[in-house]
Design a protein around this motif. Structure first.
Motif, PDB file in Angstrom:
ATOM      1  N   UNK A   5      76.726  59.513  55.998  1.00  0.00           N
ATOM      2  CA  UNK A   5      76.396  59.238  57.397  1.00  0.00           C
ATOM      3  C   UNK A   5      76.636  57.788  57.807  1.00  0.00           C
ATOM      4  N   UNK A   6      77.535  57.102  57.108  1.00  0.00           N
ATOM      5  CA  UNK A   6      77.883  55.743  57.491  1.00  0.00           C
ATOM      6  C   UNK A   6      78.574  55.719  58.856  1.00  0.00           C
ATOM      7  N   UNK A   7      78.170  54.797  59.709  1.00  0.00           N
ATOM      8  CA  UNK A   7      78.723  54.686  61.066  1.00  0.00           C
ATOM      9  C   UNK A   7      79.962  53.796  61.039  1.00  0.00           C
ATOM     10  N   UNK A   8      81.085  54.298  61.539  1.00  0.00           N
ATOM     11  CA  UNK A   8      82.282  53.451  61.601  1.00  0.00           C
ATOM     12  C   UNK A   8      82.066  52.269  62.540  1.00  0.00           C
ATOM     13  N   UNK A   9      82.659  51.117  62.167  1.00  0.00           N
ATOM     14  CA  UNK A   9      82.477  49.934  63.000  1.00  0.00           C
ATOM     15  C   UNK A   9      83.350  48.786  62.548  1.00  0.00           C
ATOM     16  N   UNK A  10      82.758  47.611  62.438  1.00  0.00           N
ATOM     17  CA  UNK A  10      83.520  46.394  62.172  1.00  0.00           C
ATOM     18  C   UNK A  10      83.630  46.063  60.684  1.00  0.00           C
ATOM     19  N   UNK A  11      83.006  46.835  59.832  1.00  0.00           N
ATOM     20  CA  UNK A  11      83.070  46.536  58.400  1.00  0.00           C
ATOM     21  C   UNK A  11      84.509  46.623  57.900  1.00  0.00           C
ATOM     22  N   UNK A  12      84.951  45.564  57.236  1.00  0.00           N
ATOM     23  CA  UNK A  12      86.290  45.551  56.655  1.00  0.00           C
ATOM     24  C   UNK A  12      86.224  46.007  55.207  1.00  0.00           C
ATOM     25  N   UNK A  13      87.155  46.869  54.838  1.00  0.00           N
ATOM     26  CA  UNK A  13      87.228  47.308  53.451  1.00  0.00           C
ATOM     27  C   UNK A  13      87.807  46.210  52.583  1.00  0.00           C
ATOM     28  N   UNK A  14      87.412  46.218  51.313  1.00  0.00           N
ATOM     29  CA  UNK A  14      87.868  45.198  50.368  1.00  0.00           C
ATOM     30  C   UNK A  14      88.359  45.859  49.091  1.00  0.00           C
ATOM     31  N   UNK A  15      89.194  45.141  48.388  1.00  0.00           N
ATOM     32  CA  UNK A  15      89.699  45.623  47.113  1.00  0.00           C
ATOM     33  C   UNK A  15      88.546  46.052  46.210  1.00  0.00           C
ATOM     34  N   UNK A  16      88.664  47.256  45.627  1.00  0.00           N
ATOM     35  CA  UNK A  16      87.632  47.744  44.720  1.00  0.00           C
ATOM     36  C   UNK A  16      86.561  48.591  45.368  1.00  0.00           C
ATOM     37  N   UNK A  17      86.586  48.699  46.699  1.00  0.00           N
ATOM     38  CA  UNK A  17      85.595  49.531  47.388  1.00  0.00           C
ATOM     39  C   UNK A  17      85.849  51.015  47.106  1.00  0.00           C
ATOM     40  N   UNK A  18      84.778  51.784  47.186  1.00  0.00           N
ATOM     41  CA  UNK A  18      84.861  53.248  47.129  1.00  0.00           C
ATOM     42  C   UNK A  18      84.406  53.759  48.491  1.00  0.00           C
ATOM     43  N   UNK A  19      85.268  54.536  49.155  1.00  0.00           N
ATOM     44  CA  UNK A  19      85.050  54.911  50.549  1.00  0.00           C
ATOM     45  C   UNK A  19      85.012  56.427  50.677  1.00  0.00           C
ATOM     46  N   UNK A  20      83.872  56.962  51.094  1.00  0.00           N
ATOM     47  CA  UNK A  20      83.750  58.398  51.348  1.00  0.00           C
ATOM     48  C   UNK A  20      83.882  58.655  52.843  1.00  0.00           C
ATOM     49  N   UNK A  21      84.760  59.597  53.199  1.00  0.00           N
ATOM     50  CA  UNK A  21      85.020  59.929  54.598  1.00  0.00           C
ATOM     51  C   UNK A  21      84.684  61.396  54.814  1.00  0.00           C
ATOM     52  N   UNK A  22      83.772  61.660  55.740  1.00  0.00           N
ATOM     53  CA  UNK A  22      83.303  63.011  56.041  1.00  0.00           C
ATOM     54  C   UNK A  22      83.746  63.349  57.457  1.00  0.00           C
ATOM     55  N   UNK A  23      84.376  64.529  57.632  1.00  0.00           N
ATOM     56  CA  UNK A  23      84.972  64.879  58.916  1.00  0.00           C
ATOM     57  C   UNK A  23      84.665  66.327  59.272  1.00  0.00           C
TER      58      UNK A  23
END
Length: 280
Positions: free
Chosen positions: A88-106
């Motif tokens: 339930x993370x809200x999309x916004x201004x957070x910039x992704x960085x090397x090494x991040x793990x990103x879950x996307x729910x649609x």
């Protein structure tokens, strides 16, 4: 249409309609995953998903979800949860960085029928334990899906997920505060689909039942807390989390993973599970 305490049972035609929604979800997630890189913002990724869904003539399931008088709904088209964010993370201004793990729910709606899925994407090379978490969560998802083919009971899904995770040498946190769910003419329907539990309990798994299966694992505690935005769920110890999900239909001849491009054929066949698309 309904069976066992308002559990919605679909006809072949309704499952086929859900497949159309599922393919829109797949396309949106594929487009977002292709854009994941260091420096991009989660808001920019949200815009990618919105364009895909809009271009397909579909409606985003999540945008304004939960809206009631005086209370705004979810402000994004997709949920984007990074590192310690579970769901339930809200999309916004957070910039992704090397090494991040990103879950996307649609989620997407086509002709009144819903599809729902989540993928996890690595930003470049990630730490070995993070890569292991991602691989394990995805495998747990397919273990749960495969359990549906036995047409036993609802709790067999969670039992398969939990048995796999608990049997590993690495002590992952298995999040139990959230569940999968029934899906069809609404995004969230009965029954809840826990990711743990004893087998042989709950409704029978029958032809026409469609479920969203979605395990969530962490590198630390399974305990979560809600941030001040009232949506984002994070691990209490801020350990990295991972989330994978598919919408799955039980058909007369097997399983059809409605949000996988190939309908789940490759994964199901590899596991000796009958692949059962509804004839078009």
């Amino acid at each position: 249409m309904f069976h066992h305490r308002k559990v919605e049972i679909k006809t072949d035609e309704q499952v086929t309609a859900m497949r159309r929604a599922g393919l829109v979800v797949h396309s949106a997630l594929t487009a977002v995953a292709a854009e994941v890189r260091s420096g991009i913002t989660t808001g920019e990724l949200d815009a990618v998903a919105h364009e895909v869904i809009k271009s397909a003539g579909a409606t985003p399931s999540f945008l304004d979800y939960g809206q009631v008088a005086g209370q705004p709904g979810f402000p994004g088209v997709v949920c984007i949860s990074v590192n310690e964010e579970v769901v339930h993370g809200i999309p916004g201004t957070r910039e992704l960085a090397q090494g991040d793990l990103v879950s996307v729910d649609c989620g997407a709606i086509v002709d009144g029928w819903h599809g729902d899925a989540a993928v996890t994407v690595r930003v470049g090379e990630v730490a070995p334990d993070v890569a292991g978490l991602d691989d394990t969560t995805r495998e747990a998802l397919w273990r749960g899906i495969a359990a549906m083919a036995e047409r036993g009971h609802l709790s067999d899904i969670g039992h398969a997920i939990e048995s796999y995770v608990r049997g590993l040498d690495t002590p992952y946190g298995l999040v139990t505060d959230f569940t999968g769910h029934g899906i069809g003419s609404a995004m969230h329907q009965p029954p809840d689909v826990p990711n743990h539990g004893r087998p042989g309990r709950g409704p029978k798994l029958v032809t026409g039942l469609c479920l969203a299966v979605e395990p969530m694992l962490t590198l630390g505690t399974p305990d979560v807390q809600t941030l001040d935005d009232d949506w984002t769920e994070v691990t209490r110890d801020r350990s990295t989390a991972c989330h994978w999900e598919h919408t799955v239909a039980i058909t007369r001849t097997g399983l059809w993973v409605l949000t996988a491009e190939d309908g789940g054929e490759a994964e199901l066949t590899e596991r000796g599970v009958p692949f059962g698309p509804v004839p078009l």
